[in-house]
Scaffold this motif. Structure first.
Motif, PDB file in Angstrom:
ATOM      1  N   ALA A  61       0.834  -1.208   0.000  1.00  0.00           N
ATOM      2  CA  ALA A  61       0.000   0.000   0.000  1.00  0.00           C
ATOM      3  C   ALA A  61       0.871   1.261   0.000  1.00  0.00           C
ATOM      4  O   ALA A  61       1.833   1.362   0.767  1.00  0.00           O
ATOM      5  N   ASN A  62       0.529   2.208  -0.868  1.00  0.00           N
ATOM      6  CA  ASN A  62       1.253   3.476  -0.986  1.00  0.00           C
ATOM      7  C   ASN A  62       0.332   4.633  -0.631  1.00  0.00           C
ATOM      8  O   ASN A  62      -0.837   4.632  -1.013  1.00  0.00           O
ATOM      9  N   TYR A  63       0.902   5.613   0.065  1.00  0.00           N
ATOM     10  CA  TYR A  63       0.154   6.803   0.469  1.00  0.00           C
ATOM     11  C   TYR A  63       1.015   8.035   0.226  1.00  0.00           C
ATOM     12  O   TYR A  63       2.240   7.990   0.357  1.00  0.00           O
ATOM     13  N   ARG A  64       0.355   9.150  -0.069  1.00  0.00           N
ATOM     14  CA  ARG A  64       1.021  10.450  -0.141  1.00  0.00           C
ATOM     15  C   ARG A  64       0.581  11.266   1.063  1.00  0.00           C
ATOM     16  O   ARG A  64      -0.614  11.495   1.258  1.00  0.00           O
ATOM     17  N   LEU A  65       1.537  11.674   1.888  1.00  0.00           N
ATOM     18  CA  LEU A  65       1.278  12.561   3.022  1.00  0.00           C
ATOM     19  C   LEU A  65       1.751  13.948   2.628  1.00  0.00           C
ATOM     20  O   LEU A  65       2.872  14.109   2.130  1.00  0.00           O
ATOM     21  N   THR A  66       0.913  14.944   2.865  1.00  0.00           N
ATOM     22  CA  THR A  66       1.261  16.325   2.545  1.00  0.00           C
ATOM     23  C   THR A  66       1.004  17.194   3.761  1.00  0.00           C
ATOM     24  O   THR A  66      -0.084  17.159   4.340  1.00  0.00           O
ATOM     25  N   LEU A  67       2.012  17.952   4.163  1.00  0.00           N
ATOM     26  CA  LEU A  67       1.890  18.902   5.270  1.00  0.00           C
ATOM     27  C   LEU A  67       2.002  20.293   4.679  1.00  0.00           C
ATOM     28  O   LEU A  67       3.040  20.668   4.135  1.00  0.00           O
ATOM     29  N   ARG A  68       0.903  21.044   4.750  1.00  0.00           N
ATOM     30  CA  ARG A  68       0.870  22.392   4.192  1.00  0.00           C
ATOM     31  C   ARG A  68      -0.075  23.238   5.031  1.00  0.00           C
ATOM     32  O   ARG A  68      -1.137  22.774   5.424  1.00  0.00           O
ATOM     33  N   ASN A  69       0.309  24.476   5.315  1.00  0.00           N
ATOM     34  CA  ASN A  69      -0.507  25.403   6.107  1.00  0.00           C
ATOM     35  C   ASN A  69      -0.872  24.824   7.473  1.00  0.00           C
ATOM     36  O   ASN A  69      -1.960  25.056   7.991  1.00  0.00           O
ATOM     37  N   GLY A  70       0.016  24.033   8.052  1.00  0.00           N
ATOM     38  CA  GLY A  70      -0.208  23.488   9.390  1.00  0.00           C
ATOM     39  C   GLY A  70      -1.139  22.303   9.436  1.00  0.00           C
ATOM     40  O   GLY A  70      -1.549  21.886  10.519  1.00  0.00           O
ATOM     41  N   VAL A  71      -1.502  21.730   8.280  1.00  0.00           N
ATOM     42  CA  VAL A  71      -2.449  20.616   8.226  1.00  0.00           C
ATOM     43  C   VAL A  71      -1.815  19.455   7.466  1.00  0.00           C
ATOM     44  O   VAL A  71      -1.275  19.639   6.376  1.00  0.00           O
TER      45      VAL A  71
END
Length: 176
Positions: free
Chosen positions: A68-78
């Protein structure tokens, strides 16, 4: 639902009472899905500290069927995540097992089983903006540690005032 209401009422009358159980047993943590693990990370992000960050990670779980592959994105504190194939636009790609992810969430970045390609400092940056959970969080009232705790007499007087107010409202409705 009734338990939440009663817990909130108890907190308003007597103050916080803490978490009655510990839910960090290895058997329970092993049952968390990757989405639940990512949710745990997302609610731990300190928004003001992470406000100016723009990070993206590809996370691949090597012990799931089909990797399983996931993209995690941290932007604007979220922090948000989505299941999608890895690509080369992420700052770092991380390969690990579910149990190794739990160790990582505990702060272990050095043990074997963590395969990082790309910018490893991005992972340290993410770990730097995560706050530890507070088992004594307030359910309904804001954290006001400067507010003195009410004495039993004050609690009794408040209950009497509420009861009297309800009686007066009831009498008014009956007469109208």
């Amino acid at each position: 639902m009734a338990k939440l209401f009663l817990s909130g009422a108890t907190e308003l009358r007597e103050g916080t009472f803490g978490t009655p159980t510990v839910t960090s047993s290895p058997a329970m943590l092993a049952q968390l899905t990757p989405a639940q693990q990512f949710d745990a990370i997302a609610i731990s992000v300190n928004g003001p500290k992470a406000w100016s960050l723009d990070l993206a990670f590809d996370v691949r779980f090597t012990d799931n069927a089909g990797d399983a592959n996931y993209r995690l994105t941290l932007r604007n504190g979220v922090l948000v995540y989505i299941g999608r194939p890895a690509d080369d636009t992420a700052a770092a790609s991380i390969g690990l097992t579910k149990m190794r992810m739990l160790q990582l969430l505990g702060g272990d970045t050095e043990s074997p089983g963590l395969d990082i390609t790309g910018d490893a400092s991005a992972l340290r940056t993410l770990m730097g903006v995560l706050d530890a959970g507070d088992p004594d969080f307030n359910i309904v009232s804001p954290d006001d540690s400067s507010k003195p705790k009410r004495t039993p007499d004050q609690v009794r007087l408040t209950r009497m005032a509420v009861s009297t107010s309800r009686t007066i409202r009831h009498l008014y409705v009956v007469r109208a």
